[in-house]
Design an enzyme around this catalytic site. Sequence first.
Site, short mmCIF file in Angstrom:
data_model
loop_
_atom_site.label_atom_id
_atom_site.label_comp_id
_atom_site.label_asym_id
_atom_site.label_seq_id
_atom_site.Cartn_x
_atom_site.Cartn_y
_atom_site.Cartn_z
N LYS A 13 129.79 19.49 -3.14
CA LYS A 13 130.50 20.22 -2.09
C LYS A 13 129.73 20.84 -0.99
O LYS A 13 129.97 20.72 0.15
CB LYS A 13 131.36 21.53 -2.65
CG LYS A 13 132.23 21.11 -3.95
CD LYS A 13 132.99 22.38 -4.36
CE LYS A 13 132.05 23.44 -4.93
NZ LYS A 13 131.62 23.11 -6.15
N ARG A 86 138.70 29.60 -6.10
CA ARG A 86 138.19 29.20 -7.45
C ARG A 86 139.35 29.45 -8.50
O ARG A 86 139.05 29.22 -9.53
CB ARG A 86 136.92 29.81 -7.71
CG ARG A 86 135.72 28.96 -7.56
CD ARG A 86 134.53 29.41 -7.91
NE ARG A 86 133.20 28.85 -8.23
CZ ARG A 86 132.08 28.64 -7.59
NH1 ARG A 86 132.38 28.84 -6.12
NH2 ARG A 86 131.13 27.98 -8.08
N ARG A 123 118.24 20.54 -9.48
CA ARG A 123 118.28 20.99 -7.94
C ARG A 123 117.37 22.16 -7.63
O ARG A 123 117.17 23.04 -8.54
CB ARG A 123 120.06 21.52 -8.03
CG ARG A 123 120.27 22.20 -6.80
CD ARG A 123 121.77 22.21 -6.78
NE ARG A 123 122.51 23.54 -7.43
CZ ARG A 123 123.85 23.66 -7.14
NH1 ARG A 123 124.49 22.73 -6.61
NH2 ARG A 123 124.28 24.51 -7.78
N ARG A 156 117.80 27.89 -8.48
CA ARG A 156 118.72 28.68 -8.68
C ARG A 156 118.89 29.18 -10.09
O ARG A 156 118.83 28.29 -11.06
CB ARG A 156 120.18 28.33 -8.41
CG ARG A 156 120.30 28.48 -6.70
CD ARG A 156 121.77 28.00 -6.52
NE ARG A 156 122.90 28.28 -7.28
CZ ARG A 156 124.25 28.01 -7.06
NH1 ARG A 156 124.36 27.14 -5.88
NH2 ARG A 156 125.15 28.31 -7.64
N ARG A 167 129.17 27.49 -16.61
CA ARG A 167 129.65 27.46 -15.08
C ARG A 167 130.63 26.35 -15.21
O ARG A 167 131.94 26.36 -14.55
CB ARG A 167 128.71 27.20 -14.08
CG ARG A 167 128.10 28.51 -13.54
CD ARG A 167 126.75 28.26 -13.05
NE ARG A 167 127.00 27.63 -11.79
CZ ARG A 167 126.17 26.97 -10.88
NH1 ARG A 167 124.97 26.57 -11.50
NH2 ARG A 167 126.38 26.63 -9.81
P1 AMP Z 1 128.39 28.24 -6.07
O1 AMP Z 1 127.14 28.52 -5.08
O2 AMP Z 1 129.83 27.86 -5.26
O3 AMP Z 1 128.10 27.53 -7.16
O4 AMP Z 1 128.67 29.73 -6.35
C1 AMP Z 1 127.64 30.53 -7.21
C2 AMP Z 1 128.35 31.55 -8.04
O5 AMP Z 1 128.87 32.49 -6.98
C3 AMP Z 1 129.49 31.35 -9.06
O6 AMP Z 1 129.16 30.85 -10.12
C4 AMP Z 1 130.26 32.93 -9.01
O7 AMP Z 1 129.53 33.37 -9.82
C5 AMP Z 1 130.22 33.18 -7.57
N1 AMP Z 1 131.19 32.63 -6.82
C6 AMP Z 1 131.07 31.79 -5.62
N2 AMP Z 1 132.41 31.77 -5.17
C7 AMP Z 1 133.06 32.08 -5.79
C8 AMP Z 1 134.48 32.40 -5.74
N3 AMP Z 1 135.28 31.80 -4.81
N4 AMP Z 1 135.28 33.13 -6.62
C9 AMP Z 1 134.49 33.78 -7.81
N5 AMP Z 1 133.23 33.71 -7.84
C10 AMP Z 1 132.55 33.01 -6.89
#
Ligand code: AMP
Length: 217
Positions: A13, A86, A123, A156, A167
Amino acid sequence: MRIILLGAPGSGKGTQAERLAAATGMMHLSSGDLFRQAEKEGTELGKLAKSHMEKGLLVPDEVVIRMVLERIAGNKAGVIFDGFPRTLEQAESLDKALGEGGIDKAVYIEVSRGELLKRLSGRWICRQCQKPYHLVTSPPKKAGRCDNCGGELYQRPDDTVETAEKRLEVYLEQTAPLVEYYRRKGRLVEIAGERPIETVNKDLVARLRLRQDGHRH
Ligand code: AMP
């Protein structure tokens, strides 16, 4: 034009959103990047987000929704949502805020579980501009440094095998139902994500019928 990129962590994404944004001038809104930025700055939001992110859990809906709606207020150039919504509650709040027809397309990038785990565990991300790399499949030209901006690359903390698995579980439970939500609204575009970045990008641009200015043909 407003587009949502749906898909599991590691589905590509962020990579595809970054490319689309660069090609169209649309705003790339990554909720995860916003949380990581807040964490780096040590704000209250950052501290709250960190306590959920490090466990692989979602940040509470009301916090995410407020942050995202503040960010898109007044935007005219179009938005590519990456990692938001999400949950069903987030999707419904977004629809309420934007009104009917507020979302043009939700793109579901499909990748198998085995491939996702492989991608997440290899990653590395740029600390400065957030560009993702993969140690094996898309390494940087110079080890440990970003091709874009020269920033330092890091892994990360939530990409460790245990947290990545958590996740994916959270994704299946809370986010996967959104595919059906947007299908029912007639907004869903499905893209096979286990192909080279460039191929996925071309397919995406064609399926969205995007022009350079972010509007549709
Ligand atoms: P990402 O970089 O999109 O994988 O997001 C990393 C982390 O940020 C996720 O595992 C959640 O803990 C938090 N996060 C990001 N976007 C959201 C969302 N829309 N709703 C809830 N938590 C989020």
